[in-house]
Scaffold this motif. Sequence first.
Motif, PDB file in Angstrom:
ATOM      1  N   ALA A   1       0.934  -1.324  -0.275  1.00 29.46           N
ATOM      2  CA  ALA A   1       0.046   0.133   0.007  1.00 29.46           C
ATOM      3  C   ALA A   1       0.765   1.343  -0.032  1.00 29.46           C
ATOM      4  O   ALA A   1       1.834   1.206   0.650  1.00 29.46           O
ATOM      5  N   MET A   2       0.411   2.132  -0.698  1.00 28.87           N
ATOM      6  CA  MET A   2       1.131   3.540  -0.513  1.00 28.87           C
ATOM      7  C   MET A   2      -0.027   4.465  -0.114  1.00 28.87           C
ATOM      8  O   MET A   2      -1.278   4.497  -0.253  1.00 28.87           O
ATOM      9  N   VAL A   3       0.587   5.295   0.935  1.00 32.47           N
ATOM     10  CA  VAL A   3      -0.446   6.169   1.629  1.00 32.47           C
ATOM     11  C   VAL A   3       0.271   7.644   1.464  1.00 32.47           C
ATOM     12  O   VAL A   3       1.329   7.907   1.792  1.00 32.47           O
ATOM     13  N   VAL A   4      -0.784   8.657   0.984  1.00 33.50           N
ATOM     14  CA  VAL A   4      -0.233   9.900   0.745  1.00 33.50           C
ATOM     15  C   VAL A   4      -1.214  10.760   1.660  1.00 33.50           C
ATOM     16  O   VAL A   4      -2.455  10.799   1.561  1.00 33.50           O
ATOM     17  N   ILE A   5      -0.698  11.933   2.287  1.00 29.07           N
ATOM     18  CA  ILE A   5      -1.616  12.935   2.746  1.00 29.07           C
ATOM     19  C   ILE A   5      -1.025  14.420   2.542  1.00 29.07           C
ATOM     20  O   ILE A   5       0.231  14.419   2.384  1.00 29.07           O
ATOM     21  N   CYS A   6      -1.889  15.226   2.219  1.00 27.96           N
ATOM     22  CA  CYS A   6      -1.766  16.633   2.219  1.00 27.96           C
ATOM     23  C   CYS A   6      -2.623  17.071   3.170  1.00 27.96           C
ATOM     24  O   CYS A   6      -3.760  17.168   2.999  1.00 27.96           O
TER      25      CYS A   6
END
Length: 359
Positions: free
Chosen positions: A204-209
């Motif tokens: 899994a790739m998890v990204v946040i802004c």
Amino acid sequence: MSLQKVQTFLKDNDYDGIFLRKKHNFSWVTGGRRNHIVHATEDGVADLLIFQDKVYVVTLKMEERRIIEEECAHFPFDVEVAVDDWYKGTDHVIEELTEGKRMASDVPFKDWDIVEGDLTSVRSVLSEDEQTRYKELCQIAAEAVESTCKEITPGQTEHEIAALLSSKAMAKGVNVQVALVSTDERIYKYRHPIPTDKKLEKQAMVVICAEDGGLVANATRFVYFGELPEELVQHKEQVARIDITMNLATKPGVRIGDVVQAGIAQYEAEGFPEDWKLLHQGGLTGYKSREFLATPDTDMIIQENQAFAWNPALPGVKSEDTILVTSEGIEFMTHTGDWVYQSVKVGNKIYQRPDILVR
């Protein structure tokens, strides 16, 4: 104080005043206060009219009490409030207060000069207070991403993972501007994936802004269940070298386009000369997830106390953190120390960059 920066901008450019409606500009000038209702728009529900001798907040009567009691009360300067009913709007109020004046604006209004782009270099140089708030936000954002990676399990959908990520940030009073999740083959197929109902199998790739007080923290982390394939091991090491090349090139006085060029050269050295074209490489951040996307042709010069977020990517991996440019070097504001890291040697120094969490 940001207000003084704006008033200096007005004086230097021979404007009588400026009209600010965008949420990030409202937060910037007011020390982190908020004027939003709808998250999915850049415009707020309370505007600022700034002159050399006076500042107005212009809003609707239905917003007036909350804006005065919960926002204006915490401004680092005095304001006057001008309002009208929601069914009448405030355009006429703004026109009356600015009659005969040479005005600038951050949104289209009348025939005023739109100066949002000109404000970038002013807004992006962060004060000590802004840096303190930013570092706190970056830790919250990174902890949300990292704890999400530590808690998720195979079988969960990307939507469920994104919901967990968002809940962790929102519980701390932080707005989620971007929550990207992709799993398994979608990581390889799409460099900019939004969450779907696909279930997690191994990766899994998890990204946040994440936004708070107008500032935006950006971070990406990966988790893998089982033994890493050899190709992924190679790619994560290669992208870490591209990452550190770009981050170390980010120094005061350097042309932003030259940082991108350094990254492109490292992509080529790693055997992926065209991959930089498959995803934007990031750029100047602060009061936007990216003030603009940096390209090899970007001529803006990096200044001390600006923030950047670079995001090089290779098949199956990406690296992204938010950094602060200081006179002594860069600071990785989204580094928590509570993650797995890989060592990258540059010259005689070894740098720690985020690794893939293997579970």
